[in-house]
Design an enzyme around this catalytic site. Structure first.
Site, PDB file in Angstrom:
ATOM      1  N   GLY A 394    -104.495  52.744  36.242  1.00  0.00           N
ATOM      2  CA  GLY A 394    -103.988  53.950  36.879  1.00  0.00           C
ATOM      3  C   GLY A 394    -102.776  53.706  37.753  1.00  0.00           C
ATOM      4  N   ARG A 396    -102.373  52.883  40.850  1.00  0.00           N
ATOM      5  CA  ARG A 396    -102.357  51.657  41.651  1.00  0.00           C
ATOM      6  C   ARG A 396    -102.032  50.451  40.768  1.00  0.00           C
ATOM      7  NH1 ARG A 396    -104.995  47.147  43.792  1.00  0.00           N
ATOM      8  NH2 ARG A 396    -104.652  46.905  46.033  1.00  0.00           N
ATOM      9  N   CYS A 397    -102.631  50.414  39.571  1.00  0.00           N
ATOM     10  CA  CYS A 397    -102.367  49.299  38.648  1.00  0.00           C
ATOM     11  C   CYS A 397    -100.884  49.216  38.273  1.00  0.00           C
ATOM     12  CB  CYS A 397    -103.178  49.473  37.368  1.00  0.00           C
ATOM     13  SG  CYS A 397    -104.947  49.264  37.570  1.00  0.00           S
ATOM     14  N   MET A 398    -100.232  50.375  38.197  1.00  0.00           N
ATOM     15  CA  MET A 398     -98.843  50.415  37.725  1.00  0.00           C
ATOM     16  C   MET A 398     -97.819  50.167  38.823  1.00  0.00           C
ATOM     17  SD  MET A 398     -98.695  53.450  34.922  1.00  0.00           S
ATOM     18  CE  MET A 398     -98.958  54.727  36.136  1.00  0.00           C
TER      19      MET A 398
END
Length: 406
Positions: A394, A396-398
């Site tokens: 999501g 945060r991951c990106m």
């Protein structure tokens, strides 16, 4: 604003590192999905439009967006010797062992990609045999190989910039990643943190050459004194021990406690940030699936270059309240509904990027969770995610925050 400063998950975000999805997604095939850690093939044009919208939201909220490909291109452009070193190291790490192919690929890149940024993007995208136009008459390997064979595999997970390295206070953990596929991604971080004038003096808390694996999705900055790290499918306790030693023994670090969360080992709970993220001074999103038995280990310095470890079995709220310094509310993904939670967790309903206390970026597809967050008083900024979410990560991951205001 040289260096890094990330001592919180929620303080105002000022600079963030992204990677815009590129041609590496075009080199995904059904046969290579499992190896390259994808469940499906995103439609590149739409994925790029979604990612551009993500960057647009960040800029509109006063965040400076920096792209990984640009930073590496600046390093490569700074010196002919560095460019050569980078190309040969990338070839070696792509698994090319014969002198013949090292030369073929080196010459191909030099002849076709003189522009530093185009070169960097090509190393991310990968190379197939058909592109190289090799003379097959003197090589048995080439004669029997499919022309569509990937000589150098792509790195399609790169748009999840959170994982290859992680900012911890004023330092960085340059990670040794769980899979060989993703471990190659950390070459870009190595060149940025070794040679880029803005980042080469940042303290290094973990090396990509260390034995044990750790990933940025498992590292959360609770505050300037407390770091949370997930023991997960992709982060080993041995790596957390090593990280703790380096952080505690750096006189410039303010971290006093590391909380190691032992989370279930499964694809749905891939990293700590897929089950648990801070979104306000007193609020966290959480996947209901970790609300059962969750063991937390409190790691501190013993004052003599060693570590003290204490097992904590209290409810998650009690542990967080102790370290956050106020009562906290855990907001379950899917509003606690088991079907909605499982569905939206799969699409990263708990994986939010906080821009400042109470303002978060989320995937629009997680409408049940997003409505719950609005009811709790959060400022919810939705981004499109039909294609990006196929990579199982999501907002945060990106994103990799480089600077948050103290």
């Amino acid at each position: 604003m040289a260096g890094v400063n990330v001592k919180s998950e929620i303080k105002p975000l000022k600079r963030v590192l992204l990677h815009r999805p590129g041609d590496e997604l075009l080199n995904l095939t059904p046969d290579t999905l499992e190896e390259l850690l994808f469940d499906d093939i995103p439609f590149l044009r739409v994925a790029q439009a979604e990612h551009d919208r993500f960057a647009e939201i960040l800029r509109s909220e006063g965040v400076e967006v920096v792209y990984l490909e640009d930073l590496v291109a600046e390093v490569v452009a700074s010196s002919k010797d560095l460019r050569e070193q980078f190309v040969y190291q990338w070839i070696e790490e792509a698994g090319i062992r014969t002198e013949r192919y090292k030369k073929i690929i080196h010459d191909y890149l030099e002849e076709n990609y003189p522009d530093p940024k185009e070169l960097v993007l090509k190393t991310m995208a990968g190379i197939n045999l058909q592109e190289l136009h090799v003379n097959k008459s003197d090589s048995l390997v080439d004669l029997v190989s499919d022309t569509c064979k990937l000589v150098c595999a792509p790195m399609p997970n790169l748009y999840f910039t959170r994982d290859p390295f992680a900012m911890i206070g004023n330092g960085v953990s340059l990670n040794h990643m769980y899979s060989e596929t993703r471990n190659r991604e950390t070459i870009y971080g190595e060149y940025v943190f070794k040679y880029h004038p803005d980042y080469k003096d940042v303290p290094l808390y973990y090396s990509r050459y260390n034995t044990f694996h750790i990933e940025g999705g498992d590292i959360l900055n609770i505050n300037d004194k407390v770091l949370a790290v997930g023991i997960s499918q992709r982060t080993e306790p041995d790596a957390i021990d090593q990280l703790a030693h380096n952080v505690f023994n750096d006189p410039t670090s303010t971290i006093e406690t590391i909380l190691a969360f032992n989370i279930p080992n499964s694809r749905a709970f891939m990293h700590l940030d897929t089950v648990f993220t801070q979104i306000d001074t007193d609020k966290f999103t959480v996947h209901p699936g970790i609300m059962g038995p969750l063991t937390v280990f409190e790691v501190t310095s013993d004052g003599n270059q060693g570590l003290k470890v204490r097992e904590r079995n209290e409810p998650l709220e009690h542990i967080l309240e102790e370290y956050v310094g106020c009562p906290v509310e855990l907001i379950p993904c899917g509003g606690g509904d088991r079907i909605a939670a499982a569905r939206e967790q799969w699409n990263d309903g708990s994986n939010t990027l906080c821009l400042r206390p109470g303002t978060i970026v989320v995937y629009e597809r997680n409408d049940v969770t997003n409505e719950v967050l609005r009811e709790k008083g959060l400022n919810v900024l939705e981004m499109p995610s039909a294609e990006l979410s196929r990579g199982r990560g999501g907002p945060r991951c990106m994103s990799m925050p480089i600077w948050r205001e103290d």
